[in-house]
Design a protein around this motif. Structure first.
Motif, short mmCIF file in Angstrom:
data_model
loop_
_atom_site.label_atom_id
_atom_site.label_comp_id
_atom_site.label_asym_id
_atom_site.label_seq_id
_atom_site.Cartn_x
_atom_site.Cartn_y
_atom_site.Cartn_z
N HIS A 10 0.82 -1.21 0.00
CA HIS A 10 0.00 0.00 0.00
C HIS A 10 0.85 1.27 0.00
O HIS A 10 1.93 1.29 0.60
CB HIS A 10 -0.91 0.07 1.24
N ASP A 41 -10.95 2.44 10.49
CA ASP A 41 -10.97 2.57 9.03
C ASP A 41 -9.89 1.73 8.36
O ASP A 41 -10.12 1.14 7.30
CB ASP A 41 -10.84 4.04 8.62
N LEU A 59 -10.63 -1.36 5.78
CA LEU A 59 -10.07 -1.47 4.43
C LEU A 59 -9.37 -2.81 4.26
O LEU A 59 -9.50 -3.46 3.23
CB LEU A 59 -9.05 -0.34 4.18
N SER A 111 -14.82 11.68 -0.80
CA SER A 111 -14.62 10.47 -1.59
C SER A 111 -14.04 10.85 -2.94
O SER A 111 -14.28 11.93 -3.47
CB SER A 111 -15.94 9.71 -1.77
N HIS A 150 -8.56 -4.89 0.37
CA HIS A 150 -7.99 -3.86 -0.48
C HIS A 150 -6.50 -4.12 -0.64
O HIS A 150 -5.81 -4.40 0.31
CB HIS A 150 -8.21 -2.47 0.12
N ILE A 180 -4.12 4.37 -1.15
CA ILE A 180 -5.12 4.83 -0.19
C ILE A 180 -4.85 6.33 0.02
O ILE A 180 -3.76 6.70 0.45
CB ILE A 180 -5.03 4.08 1.15
N LYS A 235 -9.71 4.28 -2.75
CA LYS A 235 -9.98 4.17 -1.32
C LYS A 235 -9.42 5.40 -0.61
O LYS A 235 -8.34 5.88 -0.96
CB LYS A 235 -9.36 2.91 -0.72
N THR A 236 -10.16 5.89 0.38
CA THR A 236 -9.71 7.06 1.14
C THR A 236 -9.80 6.77 2.64
O THR A 236 -10.58 5.92 3.07
CB THR A 236 -10.56 8.31 0.83
N ILE A 237 -8.99 7.50 3.39
CA ILE A 237 -9.07 7.47 4.85
C ILE A 237 -9.05 8.91 5.34
O ILE A 237 -8.18 9.70 4.94
CB ILE A 237 -7.90 6.69 5.47
#
Length: 200
Positions: free
Chosen positions: A51, A101, A105, A82, A110, A74, A87-89
């Motif tokens: 990641h 979170d 994920l 969004s 992911h 991410i 994918k977001t955090i």
């Protein structure tokens, strides 16, 4: 099992160090590096990294690169934002929220190779008891309530036990899990299906 590698790409060093500390706590087997400039990514073997946690500004400035590596990416956003297909955090939340979170994920598989291994055993199937439960039944109950944000007095009232007993259970939980913070307890509770991530 090979050591998973994670990279944080953020020019805000303090923010990056905070996230690095949380990731190292959640996934102690992982190597987590911090990169403060996008240009330094090209010094890495991209394929080795499960990641990239990328600051939104860097993501938008180098959109093509990160979209090409979408399953590894991410995006770290400020608030509930969004981005289509990514994918977001939200980094503007409590440590508990960040931990929740990140685990969520990971549970959604992911990443290019599925979930990153987390430190506690996970049982097969929903709502089954884990095969290697480290905590007694009462300690597990206390751990669940701690994960839900209850304080010692509230736990004592809920379980109809003394405050001293709650404190004793809490110490035992920390010792058995080698926990350094509430984040470790949350991880154990979620990964052993003691509570659903949405309940915390």
């Amino acid at each position: 099992m090979h050591q998973p590698k994670l990279a944080i790409v953020d020019s805000n060093i303090l923010s990056g160090l905070g996230l690095q500390s949380i990731l190292e706590e959640i996934i102690p087997v992982a190597e987590v590096i911090l990169i403060d400039r996008f240009e330094d990514i090209h010094k890495l073997n991209i394929g080795e990294y499960a990641h990239f946690f990328v600051a939104s500004r860097i993501f938008f400035e180098h959109n093509h690169f990160f979209r090409t590596n979408n399953m590894r990416c991410i995006v770290l956003v400020n608030g509930e934002m969004s981005i289509a297909g990514v994918k977001t955090i939200n980094v503007c939340q409590s440590e508990k929220g960040l931990v929740r979170d990140i685990i969520s994920l990971n549970r959604m598989n992911h990443g290019p190779e599925g979930p990153v291994p987390l430190p506690y055993p996970v049982s097969k199937g929903h709502n089954q008891k884990p095969t290697a439960m480290l905590l007694s039944q009462r300690e597990a109950e206390v751990a669940i309530l701690l994960s839900k944000g209850l304080i010692n007095k509230e736990i004592a009232d809920r379980l109809n036990i003394s405050l001293t007993t709650v404190i004793s259970h809490r110490k035992n939980i920390m010792d058995k899990l080698h926990a350094r913070s509430l984040a470790d307890i949350i991880i154990y509770v979620v990964m052993n299906n003691l509570a659903d991530i949405s309940e915390l």
